[in-house]
Design an enzyme around this catalytic site. Structure first.
Site, mmCIF file in Angstrom:
data_model
loop_
_atom_site.group_PDB
_atom_site.id
_atom_site.type_symbol
_atom_site.label_atom_id
_atom_site.label_comp_id
_atom_site.label_asym_id
_atom_site.label_seq_id
_atom_site.Cartn_x
_atom_site.Cartn_y
_atom_site.Cartn_z
ATOM 1 N N HIS A 213 23.137 33.100 95.029
ATOM 2 C CA HIS A 213 24.387 32.949 94.267
ATOM 3 C C HIS A 213 25.549 32.795 95.236
ATOM 4 O O HIS A 213 25.628 33.491 96.253
ATOM 5 C CB HIS A 213 24.593 34.171 93.376
ATOM 6 C CG HIS A 213 25.632 33.977 92.304
ATOM 7 N ND1 HIS A 213 25.701 32.847 91.528
ATOM 8 C CD2 HIS A 213 26.640 34.783 91.887
ATOM 9 C CE1 HIS A 213 26.699 32.969 90.677
ATOM 10 N NE2 HIS A 213 27.297 34.131 90.881
ATOM 11 N N ARG A 269 22.630 26.540 87.389
ATOM 12 C CA ARG A 269 22.728 27.681 86.475
ATOM 13 C C ARG A 269 24.149 27.806 85.923
ATOM 14 O O ARG A 269 24.888 28.720 86.275
ATOM 15 C CB ARG A 269 22.359 28.984 87.192
ATOM 16 C CG ARG A 269 20.984 29.052 87.817
ATOM 17 C CD ARG A 269 20.671 30.469 88.283
ATOM 18 N NE ARG A 269 21.747 31.035 89.083
ATOM 19 C CZ ARG A 269 21.827 30.957 90.403
ATOM 20 N NH1 ARG A 269 20.904 30.313 91.094
ATOM 21 N NH2 ARG A 269 22.840 31.505 91.043
ATOM 22 N N TYR A 311 55.914 49.884 67.342
ATOM 23 C CA TYR A 311 56.198 51.117 68.066
ATOM 24 C C TYR A 311 57.272 50.937 69.134
ATOM 25 O O TYR A 311 57.281 49.963 69.869
ATOM 26 C CB TYR A 311 54.933 51.629 68.753
ATOM 27 C CG TYR A 311 53.871 52.131 67.813
ATOM 28 C CD1 TYR A 311 54.149 53.120 66.873
ATOM 29 C CD2 TYR A 311 52.569 51.632 67.887
ATOM 30 C CE1 TYR A 311 53.161 53.585 66.018
ATOM 31 C CE2 TYR A 311 51.574 52.096 67.039
ATOM 32 C CZ TYR A 311 51.878 53.068 66.109
ATOM 33 O OH TYR A 311 50.893 53.538 65.265
ATOM 34 N N CYS A 358 49.476 46.754 68.715
ATOM 35 C CA CYS A 358 48.953 48.068 68.351
ATOM 36 C C CYS A 358 47.424 48.041 68.359
ATOM 37 O O CYS A 358 46.810 47.015 68.644
ATOM 38 C CB CYS A 358 49.459 48.461 66.971
ATOM 39 S SG CYS A 358 51.259 48.339 66.803
#
Length: 424
Positions: A213, A269, A311, A358
């Site tokens: 990789h 891949r 808020y 929120c």
């Protein structure tokens, strides 16, 4: 609703074999729209009200992206990486669409992920490359999962599983060529090769592949990519000194598959590119984002000038205005730091979020153009359609990558599928 059996017969007759599906009972498709059922490995069509908050996954976009990647891969095969539940798009559903569009196998990290794909009726080759000591190697060998080997102990565990089941295990050597994460180290590599030679001779193990990789694939011309290619070639040569000839070698992820044709070897891949997000900022390579994150408008209301919203009243209405309430918050994957920094698309217009995000909701300011928005309308948070906020926009605001953005919708978010993938 059409009978489950009839739908399954139709699907398998049309594209089951191409999609690597051996068990038709693993899925149902009705009117080309599927909704995830958490009690099943596949998907089930249901007649239900629209979800308050959902991700819509376009399987036609997945198929399109796989075809693009196949063109770039040339003669190399395409392994569709569906780890992390298909980057939060649904591993089995994406896997089927990718295989039907021409991918030759699937890639996951854990054995559990691989076994879930088998349970979903997918019998195509599957590689699993990141597992702990106590992973179920016996079940993996019995299910024909190709197992990535990164150490002597791991190869020993696979050997024990092969002997316990009486089934020849299929392995791929993952060699560390410079990323210094998972993979056989230079020091241990000769020991792994010696043991592998013994197990191949005993027919306890089939040696299928060598892979690695890249650390710098998102910078295609980085010299590290060339070094890793050369080290992989050296690892292949060293294996051959032990009489071990891999059937396949692979190194390229999405970025390398698209920008470094010299690194394709026998297979590529792709992960993020298959989901329609470019691994390189300068071009999108014709990819189509597959995920749309959206919610229903649940309330439209007037807010007077000088009144605060949400808020802490971090936003105060500068004039009499109208706001819309969107039932998606940080419990659903809308990051709290995005409050007041993003826009939401309702119909053909973008409306700014105001106030804090929120846990369960956020608010957008409709301003003077409130007449065209009503409860029940769809509010798109991000997607790939015309005018929609791209996931990269959220990534830029948060100082992260679009991978994390598409992996974020969760909790109450319902996943819904549209399109027929390559079987449309």
């Amino acid at each position: 609703m059409h009978s489950k059996q009839a739908l399954l017969r139709d699907f398998v007759a049309d594209c089951g074999e191409d999609a690597g599906i051996s068990d038709p009972d693993a899925m149902v498709q009705t009117d080309r729209t599927m909704v995830q059922d958490p009690t099943m490995a596949g998907s089930v069509a249901v007649n239900s009200p629209a979800a308050q908050v959902e991700t819509v996954i376009d399987l036609d976009a997945i198929a399109h992206n796989v075809r693009v990647l196949r063109e770039y891969a040339g003669d190399a095969g395409v392994m569709a990486v569906v780890k992390g539940d298909g980057y939060n798009h649904g591993a089995a559903q994406v896997g089927r669409a990718a295989l039907a569009a021409g991918a030759v196998e699937l890639g996951v990290t854990t054995i559990t992920e691989a076994l879930d794909l088998r349970a979903a009726g997918i019998d195509a080759p599957i590689l699993s490359w990141l597992n702990a000591v106590d992973a179920d190697y016996t079940a993996a060998v019995a299910a024909g999962i190709e197992l990535g080997v990164s150490s002597v102990w791991q190869l020993r565990a696979i050997e024990q599983a092969a002997r316990a089941t009486g089934v020849t295990a299929t392995v791929a050597l993952k060699v560390d060529t410079g990323l210094n994460r998972n993979g056989v180290s230079d020091m241990e590599y000769p020991q792994v090769l010696a043991l592998l030679r013994e197990l191949v001779d005993e027919r306890a193990v089939r040696f299928r592949a060598i892979f690695s990789h890249l650390a710098h694939a998102d910078t295609p011309q980085h010299p590290g990519n060339d070094r890793q290619r050369d080290r992989l070639l050296d690892a292949i040569a060293q294996a051959k000194e032990f009489g071990l000839e891999p059937e396949l070698a692979h190194l390229a992820n999405s970025a390398a598959a698209l920008a470094r044709p010299d690194l394709t070897f026998d297979m590529v891949r792709p992960g993020i590119a298959m989901y329609g997000l470019s691994p390189l900022e300068e071009t999108n390579f014709g990819l189509r984002p597959a995920m749309t994150f959206q919610a229903q408008v649940v309330l439209v209301k007037r807010v007077a000038e000088g009144e605060g919203v949400s808020y802490g009243h971090e936003w105060v209405a500068p004039r009499d205005t109208t706001v819309a309430l969107i039932p998606a918050g940080y419990a659903d994957g809308v990051f709290r730091p995005l409050g007041g920094r993003i826009s939401v698309r309702i119909g053909e217009r973008d409306y700014p979020s105001v106030g804090r995000v929120c846990m369960d909701q956020l608010v957008v300011d409709l301003g003077d153009d409130a007449t065209g928005v009503a409860e029940g309308d769809t509010a798109v948070l991000f997607g790939g359609g015309p005018g929609q906020t791209h996931p990269q926009r959220w990534a830029d605001l948060l100082g992260t990558i679009h991978y994390e953005i598409v992996c974020s919708p969760r909790g109450r978010v319902v996943r819904r599928y549209v399109g027929g993938g390559a079987c449309s």
